[in-house]
Design an enzyme around this catalytic site. Structure first.
Site, PDB file in Angstrom:
ATOM      1  N   TYR A 106      18.769 -19.782   1.235  1.00  0.00           N
ATOM      2  CA  TYR A 106      19.456 -18.666   0.578  1.00  0.00           C
ATOM      3  C   TYR A 106      20.500 -19.106  -0.444  1.00  0.00           C
ATOM      4  O   TYR A 106      21.195 -18.261  -1.006  1.00  0.00           O
ATOM      5  CB  TYR A 106      20.203 -17.781   1.597  1.00  0.00           C
ATOM      6  CG  TYR A 106      19.550 -17.557   2.919  1.00  0.00           C
ATOM      7  CD1 TYR A 106      18.396 -16.791   3.027  1.00  0.00           C
ATOM      8  CD2 TYR A 106      20.101 -18.083   4.084  1.00  0.00           C
ATOM      9  CE1 TYR A 106      17.816 -16.561   4.265  1.00  0.00           C
ATOM     10  CE2 TYR A 106      19.529 -17.853   5.320  1.00  0.00           C
ATOM     11  CZ  TYR A 106      18.385 -17.093   5.400  1.00  0.00           C
ATOM     12  OH  TYR A 106      17.824 -16.866   6.628  1.00  0.00           O
ATOM     13  N   GLY A 152      25.739  -6.690  10.473  1.00  0.00           N
ATOM     14  CA  GLY A 152      25.760  -6.987   9.042  1.00  0.00           C
ATOM     15  C   GLY A 152      27.106  -7.189   8.389  1.00  0.00           C
ATOM     16  O   GLY A 152      27.173  -7.420   7.183  1.00  0.00           O
ATOM     17  N   ARG A 204      20.232 -23.121   5.701  1.00  0.00           N
ATOM     18  CA  ARG A 204      20.718 -21.921   4.999  1.00  0.00           C
ATOM     19  C   ARG A 204      20.933 -22.124   3.508  1.00  0.00           C
ATOM     20  O   ARG A 204      20.720 -21.225   2.714  1.00  0.00           O
ATOM     21  CB  ARG A 204      21.996 -21.401   5.668  1.00  0.00           C
ATOM     22  CG  ARG A 204      21.751 -20.949   7.120  1.00  0.00           C
ATOM     23  CD  ARG A 204      22.915 -20.157   7.694  1.00  0.00           C
ATOM     24  NE  ARG A 204      23.087 -18.884   7.060  1.00  0.00           N
ATOM     25  CZ  ARG A 204      24.026 -18.602   6.184  1.00  0.00           C
ATOM     26  NH1 ARG A 204      24.932 -19.515   5.868  1.00  0.00           N
ATOM     27  NH2 ARG A 204      24.085 -17.403   5.623  1.00  0.00           N
ATOM     28  N   GLY A 214      26.347 -10.029  14.711  1.00  0.00           N
ATOM     29  CA  GLY A 214      25.931 -11.389  15.066  1.00  0.00           C
ATOM     30  C   GLY A 214      26.847 -12.380  14.378  1.00  0.00           C
ATOM     31  O   GLY A 214      27.734 -12.982  14.984  1.00  0.00           O
ATOM     32  N   ARG A 215      26.670 -12.450  13.046  1.00  0.00           N
ATOM     33  CA  ARG A 215      27.444 -13.407  12.241  1.00  0.00           C
ATOM     34  C   ARG A 215      28.943 -13.275  12.467  1.00  0.00           C
ATOM     35  O   ARG A 215      29.641 -14.275  12.650  1.00  0.00           O
ATOM     36  CB  ARG A 215      27.124 -13.144  10.764  1.00  0.00           C
ATOM     37  CG  ARG A 215      27.648 -14.195   9.806  1.00  0.00           C
ATOM     38  CD  ARG A 215      27.535 -13.719   8.360  1.00  0.00           C
ATOM     39  NE  ARG A 215      26.212 -13.265   8.004  1.00  0.00           N
ATOM     40  CZ  ARG A 215      25.214 -14.040   7.567  1.00  0.00           C
ATOM     41  NH1 ARG A 215      25.424 -15.330   7.417  1.00  0.00           N
ATOM     42  NH2 ARG A 215      24.033 -13.533   7.274  1.00  0.00           N
ATOM     43  N   CYS A 234      13.018 -36.177   3.536  1.00  0.00           N
ATOM     44  CA  CYS A 234      12.230 -36.650   2.413  1.00  0.00           C
ATOM     45  C   CYS A 234      11.819 -35.443   1.579  1.00  0.00           C
ATOM     46  O   CYS A 234      10.656 -35.042   1.582  1.00  0.00           O
ATOM     47  CB  CYS A 234      11.017 -37.379   2.967  1.00  0.00           C
ATOM     48  SG  CYS A 234      10.227 -38.355   1.745  1.00  0.00           S
ATOM     49  N   GLU A 235      12.815 -34.825   0.919  1.00  0.00           N
ATOM     50  CA  GLU A 235      12.569 -33.587   0.195  1.00  0.00           C
ATOM     51  C   GLU A 235      13.798 -33.301  -0.667  1.00  0.00           C
ATOM     52  O   GLU A 235      14.907 -33.228  -0.137  1.00  0.00           O
ATOM     53  CB  GLU A 235      12.357 -32.467   1.227  1.00  0.00           C
ATOM     54  CG  GLU A 235      12.264 -31.128   0.624  1.00  0.00           C
ATOM     55  CD  GLU A 235      11.387 -30.172   1.444  1.00  0.00           C
ATOM     56  OE1 GLU A 235      10.566 -30.629   2.270  1.00  0.00           O
ATOM     57  OE2 GLU A 235      11.538 -28.966   1.240  1.00  0.00           O
TER      58      GLU A 235
HETATM   59  N1  LLP Z   1      20.647  -6.261  14.173  1.00  0.00           N
HETATM   60  C1  LLP Z   1      19.458  -6.487  13.575  1.00  0.00           C
HETATM   61  C2  LLP Z   1      18.342  -5.586  13.846  1.00  0.00           C
HETATM   62  C3  LLP Z   1      19.310  -7.583  12.714  1.00  0.00           C
HETATM   63  O1  LLP Z   1      18.141  -7.781  12.122  1.00  0.00           O
HETATM   64  C4  LLP Z   1      20.399  -8.443  12.487  1.00  0.00           C
HETATM   65  C5  LLP Z   1      20.261  -9.610  11.623  1.00  0.00           C
HETATM   66  C6  LLP Z   1      21.622  -8.180  13.144  1.00  0.00           C
HETATM   67  C7  LLP Z   1      21.709  -7.061  13.971  1.00  0.00           C
HETATM   68  C8  LLP Z   1      22.835  -9.045  12.988  1.00  0.00           C
HETATM   69  O2  LLP Z   1      23.321  -9.076  11.683  1.00  0.00           O
HETATM   70  P1  LLP Z   1      24.668  -9.894  11.363  1.00  0.00           P
HETATM   71  O3  LLP Z   1      25.800  -9.134  12.002  1.00  0.00           O
HETATM   72  O4  LLP Z   1      24.523 -11.255  11.922  1.00  0.00           O
HETATM   73  O5  LLP Z   1      24.743  -9.892   9.882  1.00  0.00           O
HETATM   74  N2  LLP Z   1      19.334 -15.949   8.806  1.00  0.00           N
HETATM   75  C9  LLP Z   1      20.155 -15.172   7.889  1.00  0.00           C
HETATM   76  C10 LLP Z   1      20.610 -13.883   8.506  1.00  0.00           C
HETATM   77  C11 LLP Z   1      19.466 -13.013   8.969  1.00  0.00           C
HETATM   78  C12 LLP Z   1      19.939 -11.750   9.640  1.00  0.00           C
HETATM   79  C13 LLP Z   1      18.810 -11.108  10.367  1.00  0.00           C
HETATM   80  N3  LLP Z   1      19.174  -9.920  11.069  1.00  0.00           N
HETATM   81  C14 LLP Z   1      21.330 -16.030   7.455  1.00  0.00           C
HETATM   82  O6  LLP Z   1      21.399 -17.183   7.854  1.00  0.00           O
HETATM   83  O7  LLP Z   1      22.177 -15.575   6.679  1.00  0.00           O
END
Ligand code: LLP
Length: 439
Positions: free
Chosen positions: A335, A249, A331, A293-294, A362-363
């Protein structure tokens, strides 16, 4: 430099990514194309590995949350760097398995794993299941017993935290679809349930409060609640818990207006508070797992498009239309996520046009950004969106039967395709009826 050192402008006034001219890359690979600077990805993985071990202790392990970007090559890189991975679907597990990712370093997530998903994961020897609910626990237990094994699990717990991020990416609240809330007593109930299952090896807990969070405070708040809950379960039920997974996160800077998050400082602060909390609560420091992740892949990415039309509606707005859009990056539509965009072949010029960047679907909601300041473009120019490495390739669709773009990795001045562009034949290949009409 634009936002990050790997984005720059060369003598021809062209945007460069990882030292390579994006105008040349657009020519070589076509557009739209997703680029990813491998050195940046590896540097982020190393940063997390170093900080996790330095501040939480040698046993700590960061997992790459592969929902942010899933492909064979990213799993190979994560394996080489010594990261674990968080997989959230049987598809992600399958790809990890096919590249030979060490199964012991895989954590299997998801709020609705089917019996078949659990069987697949058990068969491939997945190291840890992050169990969301009682039905999943029962299914996993039964399947582990029938195989004569015990499944190593963490229970996903909902700490009841509001991390002040977008509603759609906030997951730690008591009413979340994920995990078992502490507040309602359901967390304690599932702990007792797990302890009564001989095919289940309960190692600890997991929480994830949300994504794109810039402040250490909500993580500390979550850690406080989780450590107190661990202590409570240990003291009340005599459970020996060894592991605490604090999720992912950490926020990423997409625009000049956003702050730069100090990953090392944030991990250090969280670690200091977890250590103090464990001491206060009279429990041993657990093995800590992180799930970024991000913040591993977002900044490494950029996406190139070709400009089609530049439509000015006097007194209203200007549209710059590109050859991609919500199918390759939903995205903004989902969002309202902010981005930085520029005209790659005019990168040294003044950004003098305020425009809405429109996709080709087409949106009318098919937009990549609004009120974006761009160098005035013309048809054929290359538009670059920066910081697209996370949740773009992995969230792409074929809406309007648009083939998904390739993923091109850049490393030390050399580029290579790691996911090829989809073709129209690929799209047709899922149809089982004969495409030739017969009367
Ligand atoms: N662990 C769990 C259980 C998660 O649900 C997530 C993200 C992460 C780790 C990784 O979080 P990060 O470090 O990437 O923030 N599609 C959305 C983001 C959805 C995140 C879902 N869970 C976007 O494009 O912003």
């Amino acid at each position: 430099m634009l936002l990050y050192p790997h984005f720059d402008i060369n003598d021809q006034g062209h945007l460069t990514v990882g030292g390579l001219d994006t105008v040349a890359l657009a020519k070589e690979y076509g557009t739209p194309v997703n680029l990813l600077d491998e050195n940046v990805v590896r540097a982020q993985m190393r940063l997390y590995l170093r900080c996790a071990k330095q501040y939480f202790g040698e046993s700590a392990l960061p997992l790459f949350a592969s929902k942010a970007l899933c492909c064979a090559e990213i799993y190979r890189i994560a394996a080489e760097e010594g990261m674990g991975i968080d997989c959230v679907s049987p598809g992600e597990l399958y790809i990890a398995d096919r590249v030979g990712f060490p199964a012991s370093r895989i954590y299997f997530h998801g709020n609705n794993k089917t019996d078949a998903d659990l069987a697949q994961a058990l068969d491939m020897g997945v190291g840890t299941f992050v169990v969301d609910n009682v039905e999943e626990l029962d299914s996993l237990h039964a399947q582990a017993l029938s195989r004569g094994t015990r499944a190593r699990i963490l229970l996903r717990i909902t700490p009841g935290i509001d991390p002040h991020t977008h509603k759609a990416i906030s997951t730690g609240g008591v009413d979340s679809k994920f995990g078992s809330p502490i507040m309602t007593g359901q967390a304690e109930a599932i702990v007792l349930h797990a302890l009564a299952c001989e095919g289940i090896d309960l190692q600890g807990f997991h929480c994830h409060i949300g994504s794109q969070i810039f402040d250490a405070e909500p993580f500390i708040e979550a850690a406080q609640i989780m450590v107190a809950f661990m202590a409570d379960m240990t003291h009340k039920h005599g459970v020996r818990l060894h592991e605490l997974n604090l999720g992912g996160g950490l926020g990423v800077r997409y625009t000049e207006k956003q702050p730069t998050l100090d990953v090392e400082g944030t991990i250090r602060t969280i670690a200091e508070s977890v250590k103090a909390l464990c001491a206060q609560n009279g429990i041993a420091m657990p093995r800590v797992i992180l799930e970024p992740g991000r913040s591993i892949v977002a900044a490494a990415g950029a996406t190139l498009y070709t400009v089609g039309s530049v439509k000015r509606i006097p007194g209203f707005k200007n549209y710059v239309s590109v050859d991609g859009g919500m199918p390759d990056n939903p995205r903004y539509a989902l969002y309202g996520s902010p981005y930085t965009a520029l005209i790659a072949n005019k990168a040294d010029r003044c950004a003098d046009l305020c425009a809405t960047i429109a996709g080709r679907c087409c949106e009318s909601g098919d937009l990549l950004g609004e009120n974006m300041m761009l160098q005035t473009p013309a048809r054929g120019d290359i538009l670059a969106m920066l910081v697209t490495g996370a949740y773009q390739h992995s969230m792409a669709s074929n809406y309007n039967k648009i083939p998904r773009p390739p993923l091109v990795m850049i490393k030390d001045g050399v580029s290579r395709v790691v996911v090829r562009r989809e073709t129209y034949e690929d799209l047709l290949s899922y149809d089982v009826t004969d495409p030739v009409f017969t009367r």
